[in-house]
Design a protein around this motif. Sequence first.
Motif, mmCIF file in Angstrom:
data_model
loop_
_atom_site.group_PDB
_atom_site.id
_atom_site.type_symbol
_atom_site.label_atom_id
_atom_site.label_comp_id
_atom_site.label_asym_id
_atom_site.label_seq_id
_atom_site.Cartn_x
_atom_site.Cartn_y
_atom_site.Cartn_z
ATOM 1 N N TYR A 114 0.604 -1.271 -0.196
ATOM 2 C CA TYR A 114 -0.134 0.085 -0.039
ATOM 3 C C TYR A 114 0.920 1.238 0.170
ATOM 4 O O TYR A 114 0.471 2.444 -0.556
ATOM 5 C CB TYR A 114 -0.976 -0.024 1.068
ATOM 6 N N TYR A 150 -1.542 -4.424 -6.524
ATOM 7 C CA TYR A 150 -3.064 -4.661 -6.598
ATOM 8 C C TYR A 150 -3.089 -6.247 -6.900
ATOM 9 O O TYR A 150 -4.066 -6.888 -6.241
ATOM 10 C CB TYR A 150 -4.206 -3.800 -7.190
ATOM 11 N N THR A 154 -4.729 -8.765 -4.279
ATOM 12 C CA THR A 154 -6.090 -9.513 -4.268
ATOM 13 C C THR A 154 -5.756 -11.123 -4.372
ATOM 14 O O THR A 154 -6.532 -11.909 -3.898
ATOM 15 C CB THR A 154 -6.875 -9.182 -5.286
ATOM 16 N N ASP A 159 -10.608 -9.631 -1.294
ATOM 17 C CA ASP A 159 -11.316 -8.510 -1.495
ATOM 18 C C ASP A 159 -10.307 -7.419 -0.703
ATOM 19 O O ASP A 159 -10.116 -7.711 0.535
ATOM 20 C CB ASP A 159 -12.781 -8.303 -0.963
ATOM 21 N N LEU A 162 -9.573 -0.450 -2.367
ATOM 22 C CA LEU A 162 -8.950 -0.050 -3.738
ATOM 23 C C LEU A 162 -8.906 1.373 -3.820
ATOM 24 O O LEU A 162 -9.788 2.226 -3.875
ATOM 25 C CB LEU A 162 -10.048 -0.298 -4.888
ATOM 26 N N LEU A 164 -7.333 4.670 -5.087
ATOM 27 C CA LEU A 164 -6.671 5.463 -6.294
ATOM 28 C C LEU A 164 -6.410 6.787 -6.221
ATOM 29 O O LEU A 164 -6.108 7.421 -7.223
ATOM 30 C CB LEU A 164 -7.763 5.200 -7.558
ATOM 31 N N LYS A 177 -13.328 -2.473 1.984
ATOM 32 C CA LYS A 177 -12.785 -3.385 0.847
ATOM 33 C C LYS A 177 -13.676 -3.198 -0.336
ATOM 34 O O LYS A 177 -14.910 -3.166 -0.486
ATOM 35 C CB LYS A 177 -12.824 -4.676 1.568
ATOM 36 N N SER A 178 -12.928 -3.407 -1.303
ATOM 37 C CA SER A 178 -13.741 -3.615 -2.688
ATOM 38 C C SER A 178 -13.646 -5.113 -3.098
ATOM 39 O O SER A 178 -12.643 -5.860 -2.946
ATOM 40 C CB SER A 178 -13.002 -2.787 -3.721
ATOM 41 N N ARG A 180 -12.965 -8.456 -5.241
ATOM 42 C CA ARG A 180 -11.942 -8.822 -6.240
ATOM 43 C C ARG A 180 -12.229 -8.757 -7.613
ATOM 44 O O ARG A 180 -11.198 -8.143 -8.211
ATOM 45 C CB ARG A 180 -11.663 -10.234 -5.928
ATOM 46 N N ASP A 182 -13.720 -6.035 -8.906
ATOM 47 C CA ASP A 182 -13.499 -4.523 -8.914
ATOM 48 C C ASP A 182 -11.766 -4.459 -9.064
ATOM 49 O O ASP A 182 -11.454 -3.472 -9.855
ATOM 50 C CB ASP A 182 -14.079 -3.610 -7.945
ATOM 51 N N ILE A 183 -11.129 -5.154 -8.268
ATOM 52 C CA ILE A 183 -9.694 -4.966 -8.375
ATOM 53 C C ILE A 183 -9.261 -5.248 -9.576
ATOM 54 O O ILE A 183 -8.120 -4.692 -10.135
ATOM 55 C CB ILE A 183 -8.897 -5.951 -6.918
ATOM 56 N N GLN A 186 -9.741 -2.602 -12.217
ATOM 57 C CA GLN A 186 -8.991 -1.818 -12.213
ATOM 58 C C GLN A 186 -7.257 -2.230 -12.587
ATOM 59 O O GLN A 186 -6.566 -1.380 -13.509
ATOM 60 C CB GLN A 186 -8.553 -1.112 -10.924
#
Length: 513
Positions: A114, A150, A154, A159, A162, A164, A177-178, A180, A182-183, A186
């Motif tokens: 991160y 990312y 993931t 999850d 995300l 940005l 958390k978003s 997987r 969606d990861i 992106q």
Amino acid sequence: MKKNIFLTAVVLFLGILACSDDFTTNPPENVEDLETFFQTEDNVEAAVVGIYDLMHLNYSKDWHSAFLVKLLPGDDANAAGGNSSDQPQLQDIDDYANISTANGSIENVWNNFYSTIALANLVIESLKESTLSNAGRATAEAKFIRAWCYFELTTMFGDVPLRLTLPQGAADFGLAKSPRADIYTQVEEDLAEAIANLPEKTALADAFRFSKGAAEALMGKVLVFQEKYSESIPYFQSVIGNGAHDLEPNINDVWSIGSEFGIESLVEIGFVSNTARDWGNIAWGGRNESNLHIQLMGPRGDGIFDVTGTGLLNGWGFNLPTSKLAAAFDAAGDTQRKAATLLTEAELVAAGGGVDPTSATGGVIWDYEGAIRIKYASRAEETSDGGVRELNYSTNFRIFRYAEVLLLAAEAYNKVGQDGNARTELNKIRNRAGLADVSMSLAGTDLFDAIVEEKFLELAHEGQRFWDLVRWGRAATELSGTGYAPKNDLFPIPITEIDKNPEISISDQNPGY
């Protein structure tokens, strides 16, 4: 030629970790104003190299590197070390049963990914309106590295948040958390932009930097992980059809210092030994230009492993091969690749060395199953005479290479019914290892099984095995009797993230933790 990519000035202006006390309580000092920092090409260059620096840190940080954390759950390696209490957080990852939400190595990997993403976000945001000549490539590099991070996150955690954009303060730091899916979306978007703007490998002025081919290869891998096999194939074809990428002719050269940033390498973490580290200046927090992990993973000294005649130096004994891996090489008749990966006890004795269990704690060599590792070995010629030899290895980590692309392509072709093409790519790997082509009649599930086995042998000790078993649904079978349970398909979200991120609670923890 190696290049020292460690940076001090750039990373100092970024105090952003996954959810760090540094961000909320310690404003950065002695840093350049971000309003003006990205107005010169030199500063843009420095910021991008800083992202590489943070990625480097994550794969080489003392006892907490992503290299080891990804590798240890697999059935190709044991944590080993001195005993069951030596770096217990690594032993727990290796043995599955006691992985804590406070596991220090898992927490470090999470935070370091991160922090790398945060600097990538800063570069991407700061260059949106830039007219500087290097802004396009810098943005592409930042997006490639963000996509890489990312994808790793993931894969290991499922999850994840995300992020940005840059938080404007502590009040908006919380992020849920978003999914997987969606990861992945992106990651694909970032890689598409990276592919469009990164140079070919042959045009790289600095070998450590990432190319269009690396982005295409990663896009293909990301698509395979989503079972989007037909979509992945054009990306693999582009890489395979590009003469800048190929297998090293000799399997023994793949991981040696002499082939660093070579034709097989797509993503490589570089190290140098010209800083002459010693016991007084070694940075145990991980910010070393040398590769301390080679020493960490060398055959343990203390009278346990005598490496006379092998060309190796003693190390600290982590990351020993499993007997399952050695047996798989033997079953395949794979002598060349086996010799480039591990050395059995019988072979060690024949070389002039030996093993003495009486020198180990309780007369037992922890996690030893009859072999020591040769891949990323503690070779005498790969460390410097300056400083203390065991602290100055300059061996690079190849964390994504062309051989994996061929195996991923073979898998994709097989899954869409193009078994002839699958055999073609698989045979390239086999032939380099001195093995014959697979039978022309090998097809369907049997061919897929052969690809799985080939990948076990080719990518042993490279951190891919466990995550492939998980996505293939084979972990329970292959890891039976090891302590593995389905909850281990993902690592736990670090408790520090749950404690500090107001948008994530205990109920958001991965199942079973």
